[in-house]
Scaffold this active site. Structure first.
Site, PDB file in Angstrom:
ATOM      1  N   VAL A 226       0.841  -1.201   0.000  1.00 52.09           N
ATOM      2  CA  VAL A 226       0.000   0.000   0.000  1.00 52.09           C
ATOM      3  C   VAL A 226       0.880   1.255   0.000  1.00 52.09           C
ATOM      4  O   VAL A 226       0.402   2.348   0.271  1.00 52.09           O
ATOM      5  CB  VAL A 226      -0.959   0.019   1.208  1.00 52.09           C
ATOM      6  CG1 VAL A 226      -2.023  -1.056   1.067  1.00 52.09           C
ATOM      7  CG2 VAL A 226      -0.187  -0.153   2.518  1.00 52.09           C
ATOM      8  N   ARG A 228       4.368   2.354  -2.371  1.00 53.59           N
ATOM      9  CA  ARG A 228       4.657   2.776  -3.734  1.00 53.59           C
ATOM     10  C   ARG A 228       5.095   1.577  -4.562  1.00 53.59           C
ATOM     11  O   ARG A 228       5.854   0.718  -4.093  1.00 53.59           O
ATOM     12  CB  ARG A 228       5.753   3.850  -3.743  1.00 53.59           C
ATOM     13  CG  ARG A 228       5.247   5.236  -3.364  1.00 53.59           C
ATOM     14  CD  ARG A 228       4.312   5.782  -4.431  1.00 53.59           C
ATOM     15  NE  ARG A 228       3.832   7.126  -4.166  1.00 53.59           N
ATOM     16  CZ  ARG A 228       2.664   7.395  -3.570  1.00 53.59           C
ATOM     17  NH1 ARG A 228       1.887   6.409  -3.153  1.00 53.59           N
ATOM     18  NH2 ARG A 228       2.282   8.651  -3.399  1.00 53.59           N
ATOM     19  N   GLU A 257       1.561   3.262 -13.514  1.00 52.76           N
ATOM     20  CA  GLU A 257       0.111   3.383 -13.331  1.00 52.76           C
ATOM     21  C   GLU A 257      -0.445   4.423 -14.298  1.00 52.76           C
ATOM     22  O   GLU A 257       0.193   5.446 -14.525  1.00 52.76           O
ATOM     23  CB  GLU A 257      -0.198   3.795 -11.881  1.00 52.76           C
ATOM     24  CG  GLU A 257       0.222   2.779 -10.850  1.00 52.76           C
ATOM     25  CD  GLU A 257      -0.072   3.238  -9.423  1.00 52.76           C
ATOM     26  OE1 GLU A 257      -0.611   4.361  -9.236  1.00 52.76           O
ATOM     27  OE2 GLU A 257       0.247   2.490  -8.491  1.00 52.76           O
ATOM     28  N   HIS A 276      -4.909   1.670  -6.970  1.00 53.45           N
ATOM     29  CA  HIS A 276      -4.392   2.753  -6.135  1.00 53.45           C
ATOM     30  C   HIS A 276      -5.537   3.422  -5.378  1.00 53.45           C
ATOM     31  O   HIS A 276      -5.685   4.651  -5.376  1.00 53.45           O
ATOM     32  CB  HIS A 276      -3.641   3.777  -6.984  1.00 53.45           C
ATOM     33  CG  HIS A 276      -2.594   4.522  -6.218  1.00 53.45           C
ATOM     34  ND1 HIS A 276      -1.355   4.854  -6.733  1.00 53.45           N
ATOM     35  CD2 HIS A 276      -2.594   5.011  -4.956  1.00 53.45           C
ATOM     36  CE1 HIS A 276      -0.651   5.518  -5.830  1.00 53.45           C
ATOM     37  NE2 HIS A 276      -1.389   5.624  -4.734  1.00 53.45           N
TER      38      HIS A 276
END
Length: 313
Positions: A226, A228, A257, A276
């Protein structure tokens, strides 16, 4: 980092990026007692937004408040203006990420992914469950978010071991103990872990942090990221998943992303990817954290949400 002088702040312009919604802008104007405007300005200014345009990276920037918690992209975009304060928005992100992590821990204990797959096949078969209590979670990162995760897991009687870059002066909230990154104690903790949770920011020291050595040290742990995406060597994670040292992976963040259809992450075995979304920042988080920072700076204090631009967090 020293905050701007209250006198200079009193005459600074307030600028906001296009990404900041009208409702938030109105609140920022209320807090600062001045109108907000876009674009470049002469004289000192405070900027609130998600990115800092190159044209605004000038000595006239007093303070940038990020509407996001992560500031790695901001700092990677170019040299940070000397003397400019950088603060970030955390809000209730720790609480949100902690609940996200606990949800996946409990879902795994209750075989939710397997039950979901059985339902799709119209198959009736009892599946085993396990208790989270008494198991060990190793949480990399002992700051605001890591501590929030530890508090919630500990409330379910999960043993919590924190991993920190340096030995903490006092035991952070929620942790049974803390070990130093790269130590033999970390390696032993990884071997004992049922879950390994990363809340690490992306810095020069954490890029590729989870590689072959750390994954090899695990003995069937589930890995939850959770923090990077670029802190993980995806090829090493795939090897660990296929070899069994990592039982399962839950990835809320990826190196690139959004992940396109051809991204290798979609092909990782026993892996769930979420978009994310573990700690989405709400408008009220931006307003509350900016107001707390504004009050601190106006009183000549360094805000608690100040980012050390040299360390990157």
């Amino acid at each position: 980092m020293e905050p701007p002088h209250p006198g200079t702040l009193a005459r600074a312009r307030l600028l906001t990026s296009p990404s900041v919604g009208p409702a938030v802008v109105r609140e920022l104007e209320r807090i600062t007692g001045r109108p907000a405007g876009p674009g470049h300005t002469t004289g000192p200014f405070v900027y609130v937004g998600d990115t800092l345009p190159k044209a605004l990276r000038t000595p006239e920037l007093l303070w940038f408040h990020s509407v996001n918690a992560g500031t790695d992209a901001l700092l990677a975009a170019g040299p940070w203006p000397e003397g400019a304060l950088l603060t970030r928005t955390v809000g209730r992100m720790g609480e949100r990420i902690a609940q996200y992590t606990l949800a996946w821990v409990l879902a795994e204990c209750q075989s939710v992914p397997e039950h979901t797959a059985q339902h799709a096949r119209a198959e009736w078969r009892r599946l085993p469950s396990e208790l989270a209590a008494g198991r060990t979670a190793v949480i990399h990162g002992t700051g605001h978010i890591g501590s929030a995760v530890a508090v919630l897991l500990r409330a379910c009687s999960v043993r919590t071991v924190g991993v920190s870059r340096t030995a903490p002066g006092a035991l952070p909230k929620g942790f049974d103990r803390v070990v130093t990154s790269g130590s033999r104690e970390e390696t032993a903790a990884l071997a004992d872990a049922r879950w390994v949770v990363s809340t690490l920011p992306l810095t020069g020291a954490t890029e590729g942090f989870f590689g072959g050595a750390r994954f090899d040290a695990m003995r069937g742990a589930t890995f939850v990221n959770v923090g990077r995406g670029a802190t993980v060597d995806t090829a090493a994670l795939e090897t660990a998943l296929r070899g069994g040292s990592v039982r399962r992976a839950v990835l809320d963040v990826l190196p690139e992303e959004p992940a396109g259809p051809g991204d290798r992450a979609w092909r990782l075995p026993r892996t769930v990817i979420t978009s994310h979304s573990a700690g989405i920042t709400a408008d009220e988080d931006v307003v509350a954290d900016f107001e707390a920072c504004w009050d601190a700076v106006a009183e000549g204090r360094t805000p608690a949400l100040t980012v050390d631009t040299r360390r990157g967090y």
